[in-house]
Design an enzyme around this catalytic site. Structure first.
Site: not given
Ligand code: SAH
Length: 347
Positions: A93, A106, A113, A117, A120, A163-164, A218-219, A294, A337
């Site tokens: 997507e 985006c 991935c 996380c 996610c 994805g990363e 992404s912290l 989200n 995502c």
């Molecule tokens: N893998 C990369 C890029 C993809 S995710 C990364 O981790 O940065 C892009 C951003 O969306 C990241 O900051 C991720 O932590 C965040 N993200 C993923 N799922 C989410 C959710 N359910 N709500 C809010 N942010 C989310």
């Protein structure tokens, strides 16, 4: 191996490909401009090419690796999410967001991935494969063509979809170079942002690139104990090492890093946790983006309330860390995502 498509080639590679076929030099520019300036979507539309060549290329070098198969548009029309089918029947997507004068797409960099996380949707469906550069470029071009019809232009590309990006470094970087090429699409380097979960080798490599692209990290938490739970790759790349790499990046590039924090109700949104992040980031040229979570299916995580989000932002601000609360977009249309793909798999 996936067969290369036209969108997988950079300008130099296209020139070599056409030379090998015995085509005159000017064909490279003719095709490159048709694809990246005129935004034509197939060989058939490049009517300046001889018909035999169009037919031969259609056979030998497929134009576009993506087929749009589903779309959701938010009620206000400002967020459009598209699901694409790939040649091996996988799906990815990408989302277009219109906000004030920005038109941001985006893009995804992998099918699924491997990081998983806790909050996610993408990680839940596992990891399938890396995308090719052409598959990444194709997502951007799809929306650029759509905007063109309305006389609008894409201004930003963020690598924040499925994805990363730093686990698919070559293709990610190649897609940026193709889209940045001044003879073609020519999107300014500053218009690109790559978001990483914190893959340290990727950050080190990225700082050596000669392009002024942006980095986001992404912290989500300022302590290893909590970050280990939310972002499993923290076991391999713990905070001290991650911040060290970020500091080197800033020293080398003089560029500000954006740190993303998705606020989860009662999990990472207390004032104490805000202070931990402020201490961790103190002295760094950076900016914190607070993203309300989200909500995703089958998860007990809920977004933080407005009040808690504001309180969190206030702590950071008082401790000298610049912070913005990102407008929540796309939740109604499952633009978080991995969510559209998950929906299509359930159907
Ligand atoms: N893998 C990369 C890029 C993809 S995710 C990364 O981790 O940065 C892009 C951003 O969306 C990241 O900051 C991720 O932590 C965040 N993200 C993923 N799922 C989410 C959710 N359910 N709500 C809010 N942010 C989310």
């Amino acid at each position: 191996m996936l067969r290369p498509t036209l969108l997988d080639l950079d300008r130099q590679e296209l020139a070599e490909y056409l030379a090998k076929r015995g085509e005159p030099d000017f064909r490279t520019e003719q095709i490159w401009r048709s694809v990246y300036r005129d935004l034509l979507a197939s060989y058939t539309k490049i009517t300046t090419l001889p018909r035999v060549l169009r037919e031969a290329l259609t056979r030998d070098l497929p134009f576009d690796p993506l087929q749009p198969i589903d779309r959701i548009v938010s009620a206000d029309g400002l967020t459009r999410k598209v699901l694409f089918r790939l040649v091996d029947d996988e799906a990815i997507e990408a989302v277009l967001m219109s906000y004030e004068r920005r038109r941001t797409v985006c893009v995804s960099t992998q099918v699924g991935c491997p990081i998983t996380c806790a909050f996610c949707a993408t990680g839940k469906s596992g990891f399938v494969r890396n995308l090719t550069a052409g598959e990444i470029v194709g997502q951007t071009l799809h929306f650029a063509r759509w905007l063109r019809e309305k006389d609008e232009r894409l201004t930003n590309v963020v690598y924040m979809g499925m994805g990363e990006p730093f686990l698919n470094y070559e293709a990610m970087m190649k897609s940026i170079r193709i889209l940045n090429d001044h003879e073609g699409f020519s999107l300014a380097a500053r218009g690109f942002t790559v978001s990483t979960v914190g893959i340290i080798q990727g950050i080190k490599r990225f700082m050596e690139e000669d392009l002024q692209v942006n980095l986001a990290v992404s912290l989500h938490a300022g302590s290893d104990e909590l970050r280990n739970k939310l972002v499993p790759s923290n076991h391999s790349y713990p905070l001290a090492k991650l911040i060290h790499a970020c500091r080197s990046y800033i020293e080398r590039t003089h560029r500000r890093i954006t740190f993303e924090v998705a606020l989860i109700d009662g999990v990472n949104d207390s004032s104490k946790q805000a202070r931990e992040i402020a201490v961790l980031l103190s002295g760094l040229l950076c900016h914190v983006n607070l993203i309300p979570l989200n909500p995703i299916p089958d998860s007990s995580f809920r977004p933080s309330s407005r009040e808690r989000t504001e309180a969190f932002a206030n702590v950071l601000e008082k401790m000298g860390i610049p912070v913005t609360v990102r407008v929540r977009r796309g939740t109604k249309i499952q633009a978080g995502c991995g969510q559209l793909r998950a929906r299509s798999q359930r159907n």
